[in-house]
Design an enzyme around this catalytic site. Structure first.
Site, PDB file in Angstrom:
ATOM      1  CG  HIS A  47      -1.971   1.074   1.160  1.00 46.66           C
ATOM      2  ND1 HIS A  47      -3.327   0.837   1.173  1.00 46.66           N
ATOM      3  CD2 HIS A  47      -1.827   2.423   1.054  1.00 46.66           C
ATOM      4  CE1 HIS A  47      -3.978   1.993   1.101  1.00 46.66           C
ATOM      5  NE2 HIS A  47      -3.092   2.966   1.035  1.00 46.66           N
ATOM      6  NE  ARG A 102       2.115  21.321 -14.340  1.00 42.93           N
ATOM      7  CZ  ARG A 102       2.155  22.634 -14.158  1.00 42.93           C
ATOM      8  NH1 ARG A 102       2.575  23.423 -15.135  1.00 42.93           N
ATOM      9  NH2 ARG A 102       1.802  23.162 -13.016  1.00 42.93           N
ATOM     10  CG  ASP A 169      -6.436   4.828  -6.634  1.00 38.50           C
ATOM     11  OD1 ASP A 169      -6.507   5.242  -5.479  1.00 38.50           O
ATOM     12  OD2 ASP A 169      -6.013   5.507  -7.584  1.00 38.50           O
ATOM     13  N   GLY A 203      -8.975   8.330  -2.271  1.00 37.35           N
ATOM     14  CA  GLY A 203      -9.558   9.653  -2.051  1.00 37.35           C
ATOM     15  C   GLY A 203     -10.454   9.656  -0.815  1.00 37.35           C
ATOM     16  CG  HIS A 230      -7.678   3.683   0.136  1.00 33.31           C
ATOM     17  ND1 HIS A 230      -7.119   3.282  -1.045  1.00 33.31           N
ATOM     18  CD2 HIS A 230      -6.718   4.402   0.770  1.00 33.31           C
ATOM     19  CE1 HIS A 230      -5.874   3.744  -1.133  1.00 33.31           C
ATOM     20  NE2 HIS A 230      -5.601   4.415  -0.036  1.00 33.31           N
ATOM     21  CD  GLU A 233      -7.180   6.950   4.596  1.00 29.19           C
ATOM     22  OE1 GLU A 233      -7.752   6.834   3.490  1.00 29.19           O
ATOM     23  OE2 GLU A 233      -6.038   7.421   4.715  1.00 29.19           O
ATOM     24  CG  ASP A 311      -1.206   5.821   2.620  1.00 29.88           C
ATOM     25  OD1 ASP A 311      -1.970   6.447   3.354  1.00 29.88           O
ATOM     26  OD2 ASP A 311      -1.529   5.439   1.475  1.00 29.88           O
TER      27      ASP A 311
HETATM   28  N1  LIG Z   1      -4.223   7.591   2.513  1.00 26.42           N
HETATM   29  C1  LIG Z   1      -4.924   7.831   1.393  1.00 26.42           C
HETATM   30  N2  LIG Z   1      -6.257   7.681   1.407  1.00 26.42           N
HETATM   31  C2  LIG Z   1      -6.970   7.871   0.278  1.00 26.42           C
HETATM   32  N3  LIG Z   1      -6.429   8.261  -0.916  1.00 26.42           N
HETATM   33  C3  LIG Z   1      -5.115   8.430  -0.949  1.00 26.42           C
HETATM   34  C4  LIG Z   1      -4.294   8.229   0.187  1.00 26.42           C
HETATM   35  N4  LIG Z   1      -3.006   8.487  -0.147  1.00 26.42           N
HETATM   36  C5  LIG Z   1      -3.010   8.818  -1.433  1.00 26.42           C
HETATM   37  N5  LIG Z   1      -4.262   8.776  -1.931  1.00 26.42           N
HETATM   38  C6  LIG Z   1      -4.568   9.125  -3.307  1.00 26.42           C
HETATM   39  O1  LIG Z   1      -5.192  10.416  -3.236  1.00 26.42           O
HETATM   40  C7  LIG Z   1      -5.831  10.593  -4.458  1.00 26.42           C
HETATM   41  C8  LIG Z   1      -7.072  11.349  -4.192  1.00 26.42           C
HETATM   42  C9  LIG Z   1      -7.492  12.041  -5.453  1.00 26.42           C
HETATM   43  C10 LIG Z   1      -8.842  12.670  -5.254  1.00 26.42           C
HETATM   44  O2  LIG Z   1      -9.420  12.507  -4.199  1.00 26.42           O
HETATM   45  C11 LIG Z   1      -9.425  13.451  -6.328  1.00 26.42           C
HETATM   46  C12 LIG Z   1     -10.627  14.100  -6.087  1.00 26.42           C
HETATM   47  C13 LIG Z   1     -11.163  14.869  -7.113  1.00 26.42           C
HETATM   48  C14 LIG Z   1     -10.538  14.996  -8.356  1.00 26.42           C
HETATM   49  C15 LIG Z   1      -9.330  14.329  -8.559  1.00 26.42           C
HETATM   50  C16 LIG Z   1      -8.608  14.445  -9.863  1.00 26.42           C
HETATM   51  O3  LIG Z   1      -7.579  13.779 -10.054  1.00 26.42           O
HETATM   52  O4  LIG Z   1      -9.043  15.235 -10.713  1.00 26.42           O
HETATM   53  C17 LIG Z   1      -8.771  13.550  -7.555  1.00 26.42           C
HETATM   54  C18 LIG Z   1      -6.088   9.220  -5.060  1.00 26.42           C
HETATM   55  O5  LIG Z   1      -5.336   9.159  -6.228  1.00 26.42           O
HETATM   56  C19 LIG Z   1      -5.550   8.263  -4.032  1.00 26.42           C
HETATM   57  O6  LIG Z   1      -4.902   7.178  -4.684  1.00 26.42           O
HETATM   58 ZN   LIG Z   2      -3.576   4.958   0.596  1.00 25.91          ZN
END
Ligand SMILES: Nc1ncnc2c1ncn2[C@@H]1O[C@H](CCC(=O)c2cccc(C(=O)O)c2)[C@@H](O)[C@H]1O
Ligand SMILES: [Zn+2]
Length: 373
Positions: A47, A102, A169, A203, A230, A233, A311
């Site tokens: 993870h 990018r 994911d 997310g 996930h 959490e 993480d």
């Molecule tokens: N502990 C965590 N617990 C949960 N997730 C975790 C954790 N650590 C990392 N992530 C990552 O955070 C991202 C979140 C991305 C996200 O919410 C979002 C919302 C709206 C638009 C977009 C976009 O891309 O336009 C993205 C995910 O990719 C996920 O893999």
């Molecule tokens: Zn995570």
């Protein structure tokens, strides 16, 4: 039996990858011998997020390339920037780093450097969670994206001996458009990468119920991918139940709130459904208030299979070695206990049988050769 870890003999210091020590490094404590054992112990990480693993050096290098970004270019300032008031704040910061990735070259550089950091900690096998939707929607061509991660994966295996596999994911808060796009990229044989083994959901959980993603997980599972969402959490045990029943989860990302539901703990234990526990992450995102309140010990007491993970290591000022030291302190483990943690992660992984045996043999040989106290 070597001294157990204790705060008094704390020799924590910064994590192996040089990021400033985070909220639990000092609490990891630990005898020098146990830290040395952990540093050499062959491990598997199940993870860990792609963008979340961008080292301060990589992030500052990318931020310097894109002056329009609000991400600091100075590693020290970055440590402050990676201090979160709550989970929503963490996601905001996370997305500001996603905005830095990018070009396909950025993707390749990031992936290769993440592999180098894993190899430095004797990680023989890692399932890296990637959110392709977040990159393709920001303009990176999907074919070039897949080529970049696959190039890095093959280079990492050849140069570091570290096996990388991918988990794609869905960023749940981005809704069903993100679910559809992620499922297409994960199941269309014309685009899905060779290294892809699993399918997840990340997310925020609040306001993002799991059942709506069932059709997408059904398609991913039908395409041979393993389900690892996930859950639990930042929300309660029902989210974990939903991940199990609607998304057919084989492992659970975090699952922290499972400790609130005895029946759920019994179910996880009975069906050997592993929790991907990330102790420092839970403290840094304020999902858990203090390490001493972390439910890791309850999971083990209930017979639940746990794996230890980092993480988003640089964002949380940690790395996998530090997480093993934290687990050793919370679970009062000696070398044999740590070796069993590492072997459990290999068993819970989606690596083939021969690969699992090879890494577990290496763990046994390493542990047997460790000088008795
Ligand atoms: N502990 C965590 N617990 C949960 N997730 C975790 C954790 N650590 C990392 N992530 C990552 O955070 C991202 C979140 C991305 C996200 O919410 C979002 C919302 C709206 C638009 C977009 C976009 O891309 O336009 C993205 C995910 O990719 C996920 O893999
Ligand atoms: Zn995570």
């Amino acid at each position: 039996m070597t001294d157990r870890l204790d705060a008094a003999s704390a020799a924590a210091g910064s994590p192996a990858t040089g990021v400033p020590a985070g909220p639990t490094a000092a609490a990891a404590g630990g005898s020098r011998e146990l830290h040395a054992f952990i540093a050499g112990l062959p491990k598997a990480e199940l993870h860990v997020h792609h963008v979340g693993s961008a080292s301060p050096r990589i992030v500052s290098e990318l931020a310097a390339r894109h002056p329009d970004s609000k991400v600091p270019t100075d590693p020290e300032a970055l440590a402050d920037y990676f201090t979160f008031t709550d989970f929503a704040h963490f996601i905001d910061v996370y997305l500001s780093v996603v905005d830095l990735i990018r070009t396909p070259e950025d993707v390749r550089l990031l992936t290769y450097e993440v592999a180098r950091d894993l190899a430095r900690q004797q990680v023989r096998y890692a399932e890296l969670t990637i959110t392709p939707f977040s990159s393709t929607r920001r303009g990176i061509d999907e074919r070039a994206f897949m080529d970049a991660i696959e190039d890095a994966r093959k280079a990492a295996e050849a140069e570091f001996g570290t096996l990388l596999r991918w988990c794609f994911d869905i960023p749940g808060e981005a809704g069903l458009e993100a679910a559809e796009e992620t499922t297409r990229l994960a199941t269309d044989d014309r685009i899905r990468p060779e290294g892809l083994v699993s399918f997840g959901l990340g997310g925020p959980e609040i306001g993002v119920p799991r059942p709506q993603f069932k059709p997408y997980f059904d398609r991913a599972i039908a395409a041979g991918l393993r389900s690892v969402p996930h859950a639990g959490e930042t929300t309660g045990p029902q989210t974990v139940w939903d991940a199990l029943t609607h998304l057919r989860a084989e492992r659970i990302g975090h699952g922290t709130s499972s400790a609130q539901d005895e029946k759920l703990l019994a179910h996880l234990a009975e069906h050997r459904i592993a929790l991907e526990v990330c102790p420092t992450s839970n403290i840094a995102t304020r999902a858990v208030r203090t390490l001493d309140e972390h439910p890791l010990k309850e999971f083990v007491k209930a017979g639940v299979l746990v794996t230890i993970n980092s993480d988003d290591p640089p964002m949380f000022g940690t790395d996998l070695d530090t997480e093993y030291a934290v687990a050793a302190r919370l679970l009062d483990l000696d070398e044999r206990g740590l070796a069993r943690l590492a072997a459990d992660a290999v068993d819970a992984s989606f690596l083939d049988g021969a690969g699992k045996s090879r890494i577990k043999d290496e763990i046994d040989t390493y542990t047997a050769g460790w000088p008795a106290p």
